[in-house]
Design a protein around this motif. Sequence first.
Motif, PDB file in Angstrom:
ATOM      1  N   TRP A  43       0.787  -1.114   0.027  1.00  9.09           N
ATOM      2  CA  TRP A  43       0.523   0.197  -0.473  1.00  9.09           C
ATOM      3  C   TRP A  43       0.899   0.960   0.077  1.00  9.09           C
ATOM      4  N   TYR A  44       0.952   2.108  -0.857  1.00 14.69           N
ATOM      5  CA  TYR A  44       1.058   3.546  -1.251  1.00 14.69           C
ATOM      6  C   TYR A  44       0.163   4.539  -0.533  1.00 14.69           C
ATOM      7  N   ARG A  45       0.463   5.431  -0.021  1.00 17.02           N
ATOM      8  CA  ARG A  45      -0.221   6.972   0.135  1.00 17.02           C
ATOM      9  C   ARG A  45       0.022   8.428  -0.612  1.00 17.02           C
ATOM     10  N   GLN A  46      -1.086   9.237  -0.952  1.00 18.62           N
ATOM     11  CA  GLN A  46      -0.426  10.324  -1.259  1.00 18.62           C
ATOM     12  C   GLN A  46      -1.527  11.655  -0.640  1.00 18.62           C
ATOM     13  N   ALA A  60       3.693   2.579   1.895  1.00 22.40           N
ATOM     14  CA  ALA A  60       3.545   2.988   3.740  1.00 22.40           C
ATOM     15  C   ALA A  60       3.884   1.410   4.215  1.00 22.40           C
ATOM     16  N   ALA A  61       3.387   0.579   3.527  1.00 23.93           N
ATOM     17  CA  ALA A  61       3.687  -1.284   3.666  1.00 23.93           C
ATOM     18  C   ALA A  61       3.770  -1.702   2.732  1.00 23.93           C
ATOM     19  N   THR A  62       5.144  -2.926   2.752  1.00 25.91           N
ATOM     20  CA  THR A  62       4.283  -3.982   1.850  1.00 25.91           C
ATOM     21  C   THR A  62       4.629  -4.813   2.379  1.00 25.91           C
ATOM     22  N   ILE A  63       4.466  -6.386   1.723  1.00 27.00           N
ATOM     23  CA  ILE A  63       4.704  -7.400   2.109  1.00 27.00           C
ATOM     24  C   ILE A  63       5.157  -8.831   1.037  1.00 27.00           C
ATOM     25  N   THR A  64       5.364  -8.860   0.770  1.00 26.21           N
ATOM     26  CA  THR A  64       6.378 -10.458   0.185  1.00 26.21           C
ATOM     27  C   THR A  64       5.559 -11.812  -0.033  1.00 26.21           C
ATOM     28  N   ASN A  65       5.325 -12.594  -0.871  1.00 30.81           N
ATOM     29  CA  ASN A  65       4.681 -13.793  -0.645  1.00 30.81           C
ATOM     30  C   ASN A  65       5.266 -15.067   0.103  1.00 30.81           C
ATOM     31  N   GLY A  66       6.313 -14.147   1.147  1.00 30.98           N
ATOM     32  CA  GLY A  66       6.885 -14.797   1.999  1.00 30.98           C
ATOM     33  C   GLY A  66       6.118 -14.419   3.340  1.00 30.98           C
ATOM     34  N   GLY A  67       5.546 -13.884   3.247  1.00 28.79           N
ATOM     35  CA  GLY A  67       5.634 -12.832   4.515  1.00 28.79           C
ATOM     36  C   GLY A  67       6.251 -11.977   5.135  1.00 28.79           C
ATOM     37  N   THR A  68       7.007 -11.480   4.783  1.00 30.38           N
ATOM     38  CA  THR A  68       7.838 -10.125   5.353  1.00 30.38           C
ATOM     39  C   THR A  68       7.969  -8.776   4.966  1.00 30.38           C
ATOM     40  N   THR A  69       7.332  -8.730   6.023  1.00 30.68           N
ATOM     41  CA  THR A  69       6.792  -7.171   6.036  1.00 30.68           C
ATOM     42  C   THR A  69       7.532  -5.474   5.821  1.00 30.68           C
ATOM     43  N   LYS A  70       7.016  -4.840   5.788  1.00 31.29           N
ATOM     44  CA  LYS A  70       7.833  -3.367   5.542  1.00 31.29           C
ATOM     45  C   LYS A  70       6.687  -2.272   5.794  1.00 31.29           C
ATOM     46  N   TYR A  71       7.663  -1.652   6.627  1.00 28.62           N
ATOM     47  CA  TYR A  71       6.448  -0.168   7.276  1.00 28.62           C
ATOM     48  C   TYR A  71       7.470   1.046   7.045  1.00 28.62           C
ATOM     49  N   ALA A  72       6.659   2.219   6.312  1.00 24.73           N
ATOM     50  CA  ALA A  72       7.528   3.267   6.381  1.00 24.73           C
ATOM     51  C   ALA A  72       7.102   3.763   8.037  1.00 24.73           C
ATOM     52  N   PHE A  89      -0.031   0.748  11.948  1.00 20.77           N
ATOM     53  CA  PHE A  89      -0.404  -0.187  10.888  1.00 20.77           C
ATOM     54  C   PHE A  89      -0.333  -2.197  10.592  1.00 20.77           C
ATOM     55  N   THR A  90      -0.763  -2.591  10.289  1.00 24.07           N
ATOM     56  CA  THR A  90      -0.412  -4.130  10.223  1.00 24.07           C
ATOM     57  C   THR A  90      -0.749  -4.646   8.393  1.00 24.07           C
ATOM     58  N   ILE A  91       0.021  -4.648   7.788  1.00 23.26           N
ATOM     59  CA  ILE A  91      -0.174  -5.482   6.771  1.00 23.26           C
ATOM     60  C   ILE A  91      -0.356  -7.308   6.722  1.00 23.26           C
ATOM     61  N   GLY A  98      -3.689 -15.437  -0.867  1.00 22.02           N
ATOM     62  CA  GLY A  98      -2.267 -15.142  -1.564  1.00 22.02           C
ATOM     63  C   GLY A  98      -3.029 -13.878  -2.079  1.00 22.02           C
ATOM     64  N   ASN A  99      -4.459 -13.404  -2.793  1.00 20.18           N
ATOM     65  CA  ASN A  99      -4.442 -13.021  -3.523  1.00 20.18           C
ATOM     66  C   ASN A  99      -5.088 -11.156  -3.338  1.00 20.18           C
ATOM     67  N   THR A 100      -5.275 -11.302  -2.047  1.00 17.30           N
ATOM     68  CA  THR A 100      -5.645 -10.122  -1.101  1.00 17.30           C
ATOM     69  C   THR A 100      -5.104  -9.432  -0.228  1.00 17.30           C
ATOM     70  N   VAL A 101      -4.804  -8.347  -0.330  1.00 21.23           N
ATOM     71  CA  VAL A 101      -4.093  -7.937   1.004  1.00 21.23           C
ATOM     72  C   VAL A 101      -4.997  -6.674   1.330  1.00 21.23           C
ATOM     73  N   LEU A 102      -4.307  -7.003   2.632  1.00 24.48           N
ATOM     74  CA  LEU A 102      -5.142  -6.260   4.313  1.00 24.48           C
ATOM     75  C   LEU A 102      -4.171  -5.181   4.737  1.00 24.48           C
ATOM     76  N   LEU A 103      -5.036  -3.548   5.415  1.00 24.75           N
ATOM     77  CA  LEU A 103      -3.785  -3.485   5.391  1.00 24.75           C
ATOM     78  C   LEU A 103      -4.835  -2.236   6.789  1.00 24.75           C
ATOM     79  N   GLN A 104      -4.645  -3.466   8.256  1.00 25.12           N
ATOM     80  CA  GLN A 104      -4.868  -2.911   9.353  1.00 25.12           C
ATOM     81  C   GLN A 104      -5.154  -1.039   9.441  1.00 25.12           C
ATOM     82  N   MET A 105      -5.372  -0.427   9.433  1.00 26.50           N
ATOM     83  CA  MET A 105      -4.967   0.764  10.643  1.00 26.50           C
ATOM     84  C   MET A 105      -5.307   1.063  11.529  1.00 26.50           C
TER      85      MET A 105
END
Length: 120
Positions: free
Chosen positions: A36-39, A48-60, A67-69, A75-82
């Motif tokens: 997820w990116y934001r403007q 804002a946050a990314t998640i790999t297909n292995g589950g590794t996350t990265k956050y601003a 936030f939790t991604i 694996g076809n849906t990505v969620l962002l809990q804010m």
Amino acid sequence: QVQLTESGGGSAQAGESLKLSCAVSGSLLSIGTMGWYRQAPGKERELAATITNGGTTKYADSVKGRFTISRDIGGNTVLLQMDSLKAEDTGVYYCNVYVNITYGILRNYWGQGTQVTVSS
């Protein structure tokens, strides 16, 4: 054709929570990193946050701890809990996905964007 369908977002008071969802559909082989990116108004788009297909996350740094991604089991849906939203979280949030269309062909897709407005 690959489609990204975003949902969630809307308005919230500072301190409240919102949840974003982005579902990927269409003709594809596999899905890689999702994010997820934001403007914000008048500013450039930022991660804002990314998640790999292995589950590794990265956050601003600005959203760490709030936030939790995550990805669904398929694996076809990505969620962002804010949570603990702040006024500075206001902006348009865009889903971003890397998709393997077929063997050896990787493409990047953006969602249409969903507005998040946080009032203090």
